[in-house]
Design an enzyme around this catalytic site. Structure first.
Site, short mmCIF file in Angstrom:
data_model
loop_
_atom_site.label_atom_id
_atom_site.label_comp_id
_atom_site.label_asym_id
_atom_site.label_seq_id
_atom_site.Cartn_x
_atom_site.Cartn_y
_atom_site.Cartn_z
N GLY A 1 0.86 -1.17 0.00
CA GLY A 1 0.00 0.00 0.00
C GLY A 1 0.89 1.22 0.00
N GLU A 2 0.69 2.08 0.96
CA GLU A 2 1.53 3.28 1.07
C GLU A 2 2.02 3.34 2.51
OE1 GLU A 2 3.60 6.63 0.63
OE2 GLU A 2 1.99 6.55 2.10
N SER A 3 3.32 3.23 2.69
CA SER A 3 3.84 3.02 4.04
C SER A 3 3.63 4.22 4.95
CB SER A 3 5.31 2.63 3.99
OG SER A 3 6.07 3.60 3.30
N ARG B 1 12.79 3.14 -0.40
CA ARG B 1 11.43 3.24 -0.96
C ARG B 1 11.49 3.61 -2.43
NH1 ARG B 1 7.96 7.26 2.41
NH2 ARG B 1 6.31 6.34 1.13
N HIS C 1 4.59 -8.35 -4.63
CA HIS C 1 3.19 -8.65 -4.24
C HIS C 1 2.75 -10.02 -4.75
CE1 HIS C 1 1.57 -4.58 -3.06
NE2 HIS C 1 2.66 -4.19 -3.68
N ILE D 1 5.53 -3.20 -7.59
CA ILE D 1 4.72 -2.00 -7.81
C ILE D 1 5.30 -0.86 -6.96
CG2 ILE D 1 2.40 -1.00 -7.70
CD1 ILE D 1 1.35 -3.92 -7.72
N GLU E 1 0.43 -11.75 -3.71
CA GLU E 1 -1.03 -11.87 -3.57
C GLU E 1 -1.77 -11.38 -4.82
OE1 GLU E 1 0.75 -9.51 -2.35
OE2 GLU E 1 -0.37 -7.62 -2.41
N CYS F 1 6.01 -5.43 0.47
CA CYS F 1 6.15 -4.09 -0.08
C CYS F 1 6.05 -3.01 1.00
CB CYS F 1 5.13 -3.91 -1.21
SG CYS F 1 5.66 -2.71 -2.42
N1 GLN Z 1 5.89 2.92 -2.64
C1 GLN Z 1 5.13 2.48 -1.50
C2 GLN Z 1 5.70 3.06 -0.21
O1 GLN Z 1 6.78 3.56 -0.20
C3 GLN Z 1 5.08 0.97 -1.42
C4 GLN Z 1 4.41 0.41 -2.66
C5 GLN Z 1 3.67 -0.86 -2.45
O2 GLN Z 1 3.40 -1.29 -1.34
N2 GLN Z 1 3.26 -1.45 -3.56
O3 GLN Z 1 5.06 3.01 0.79
#
Ligand code: GLN
Length: 189
Positions: free
Chosen positions: A47-49, A106, A170, A134, A172, A79
């Site tokens: 997701g987005e950390s 990242r 990922h 991704i 999943e 990720c």
């Molecule tokens: N770029 C995202 C981050 O830095 C991670 C991307 C992902 O989980 N697919 O949080």
């Protein structure tokens, strides 16, 4: 029977839940600290950390989760989940759960064009694991206690330290369930 939790604050949690259930295990979405008491292993999704890290604090989960993992709860971060577990994040002051002796970068493949797919070996899993990346991070440096499980183009993309497993990619989002099996059968038990 092992019950797996998937942190469901943000990101690609639904796909993990579907795979774990498809493998025949019980699985619950975790949004509250007390729900952590009901599980034997936890997946932290991509997701987005930054957003997920903030939600961990806002939902009052962060400290309790860190204690559980320190106490041995098996955890797999994919990720963004890997970024949340890292003790060091390149070019960033703050960290999140800070539990695994790795330095991650990242968006390591570039922000826009940094998404790609490959098949590569993961030690203990298979020689052709499907890996969708991704906007993925990779591991720049791993401490002595960390087992490196996969290297793609000279970058570490999967690793394990005791009860902590991380992958840059990922699984999943594919039909390849072998990493889920590895986590549940070898780490959760
Ligand atoms: N770029 C995202 C981050 O830095 C991670 C991307 C992902 O989980 N697919 O949080």
């Amino acid at each position: 029977m092992a019950r797996i939790g998937v942190l469901a604050l943000q990101g690609a949690f639904r796909e993990h839940v579907d795979i774990v259930r498809g493998l025949g295990y019980e699985c619950s979405e975790i949004r509250k600290a007390e729900e952590l008491d009901e599980i034997h292993g936890l997946i932290i999704p991509g997701g987005e950390s930054t957003a997920m890290g903030k939600l961990l604090v806002d939902f009052g989960i962060k400290d309790i989760l860190a204690e559980k993992i320190k106490g041995g709860l098996p955890v797999w971060g994919t990720c963004a989940g890997m970024i949340l577990l890292a003790k060091d994040i390149a070019d960033q002051e703050n960290t999140h759960l800070s539990l695994m002796d790795i330095k991650v970068r990242r968006n390591a493949y570039g922000r826009q064009l940094g998404s790609f797919f490959c098949e590569a070996p993961v030690t203990g899993v298979a020689s052709d694991v499907k890996m969708p990346f991704i906007r993925a991070p990779y591991i720049e440096k791993a401490g002595e206690g960390v087992d490196i499980l996969s290297v793609v183009d000279d970058n570490i993309v999967a690793a394990r330290e005791d009860n902590l497993l991380v992958t840059s990619f990922h699984p999943e989002l594919t039909d390849d369930t072998r990493l889920h099996r590895y986590f549940i059968e070898n780490m959760v038990g």
